[in-house]
Design a protein around this motif. Structure first.
Motif, PDB file in Angstrom:
ATOM      1  N   GLU A   1      54.682 -23.315 -29.746  1.00 54.62           N
ATOM      2  CA  GLU A   1      53.237 -23.463 -29.540  1.00 54.62           C
ATOM      3  C   GLU A   1      52.741 -24.811 -30.049  1.00 54.62           C
ATOM      4  O   GLU A   1      51.797 -25.376 -29.507  1.00 54.62           O
ATOM      5  N   ALA A   2      53.386 -25.364 -31.082  1.00 53.47           N
ATOM      6  CA  ALA A   2      52.992 -26.655 -31.640  1.00 53.47           C
ATOM      7  C   ALA A   2      53.460 -27.819 -30.758  1.00 53.47           C
ATOM      8  O   ALA A   2      52.834 -28.876 -30.748  1.00 53.47           O
ATOM      9  N   ALA A   3      54.548 -27.641 -30.018  1.00 57.79           N
ATOM     10  CA  ALA A   3      55.089 -28.710 -29.166  1.00 57.79           C
ATOM     11  C   ALA A   3      55.407 -28.149 -27.787  1.00 57.79           C
ATOM     12  O   ALA A   3      56.568 -27.979 -27.421  1.00 57.79           O
ATOM     13  N   PRO A   4      54.374 -27.872 -26.968  1.00 55.45           N
ATOM     14  CA  PRO A   4      54.603 -27.197 -25.686  1.00 55.45           C
ATOM     15  C   PRO A   4      55.340 -28.029 -24.637  1.00 55.45           C
ATOM     16  O   PRO A   4      55.792 -27.484 -23.641  1.00 55.45           O
ATOM     17  N   GLY A   5      55.513 -29.312 -24.868  1.00 58.24           N
ATOM     18  CA  GLY A   5      56.216 -30.137 -23.894  1.00 58.24           C
ATOM     19  C   GLY A   5      57.630 -30.492 -24.307  1.00 58.24           C
ATOM     20  O   GLY A   5      58.300 -31.248 -23.615  1.00 58.24           O
ATOM     21  N   ASP A   6      58.111 -29.958 -25.409  1.00 57.49           N
ATOM     22  CA  ASP A   6      59.433 -30.298 -25.930  1.00 57.49           C
ATOM     23  C   ASP A   6      60.449 -29.244 -25.510  1.00 57.49           C
ATOM     24  O   ASP A   6      60.378 -28.097 -25.943  1.00 57.49           O
ATOM     25  N   TRP A   7      61.392 -29.637 -24.690  1.00 61.78           N
ATOM     26  CA  TRP A   7      62.392 -28.689 -24.204  1.00 61.78           C
ATOM     27  C   TRP A   7      63.251 -28.150 -25.347  1.00 61.78           C
ATOM     28  O   TRP A   7      63.750 -27.037 -25.279  1.00 61.78           O
TER      29      TRP A   7
END
Length: 167
Positions: A107-113
């Motif tokens: 949730e803190a880094a929604p674009g990090d695979w």
């Protein structure tokens, strides 16, 4: 039997069934009767669906292994920190704690695979294989679209509480 051995055995069975379906389809179409032709055409579709499914499964496995190798090279693979019962099963409270951490990271880094890869592992550890697979597919999509860049937003990311299996 290992997963790969089972996969190759089932792939061989699928190929054999596909050949049988095509052979039966040819015989049904050769009858010249409308019902035979219709059933024969359906017999041609079954192998196509099976081969498509096999292709998707191989692609998913290859892509998730590639992500695991990349994450391992970066030193970011999730460490097995789960407590286990005397019988070797994962302790639910431990899995829930790890899952809560992984969910917060996603949730803190929604674009990090990378965080979605680790969340997929947490889902699998919690016994929620369907969500683990969907989350891994999301990580693969993020990797394809962003690569090593984690600046884009992952709207619609699959983060939810895992469903528990009794197994």
């Amino acid at each position: 039997m290992t997963s790969r051995t089972g996969f190759f055995a089932l792939s061989g069975v699928l190929a054999l069934v596909a050949l049988i379906c095509v052979g039966e389809g040819v015989q049904l179409v050769a009858t010249g009767k409308p019902l035979g032709i219709g059933l024969g055409l359906c017999a041609f579709v079954i192998p196509v669906i099976g081969i498509w499914f096999l292709r998707q499964t191989v692609r998913f496995g290859r892509d998730s292994e590639r992500l695991a190798r990349e994450l391992e090279a970066e030193g970011g693979l999730p460490v097995d920190e789960l407590e286990r019962t005397d019988g070797g099963r994962i302790d639910r409270a431990s899995a829930d704690a790890v899952f809560a951490r992984r969910k917060a990271e996603a949730e803190a880094a929604p674009g990090d695979w990378r965080v979605f890869f680790r969340l997929a592992v947490a889902y699998a550890d919690a016994g929620d294989v369907p969500r683990a697979r969907r989350t891994m597919q999301h990580a693969i999509r993020l990797h394809r679209t962003t690569g090593a860049d984690t600046t884009t937003s992952g709207a619609g990311s699959p983060v939810s509480k895992p469903a528990r299996s009794n197994a």
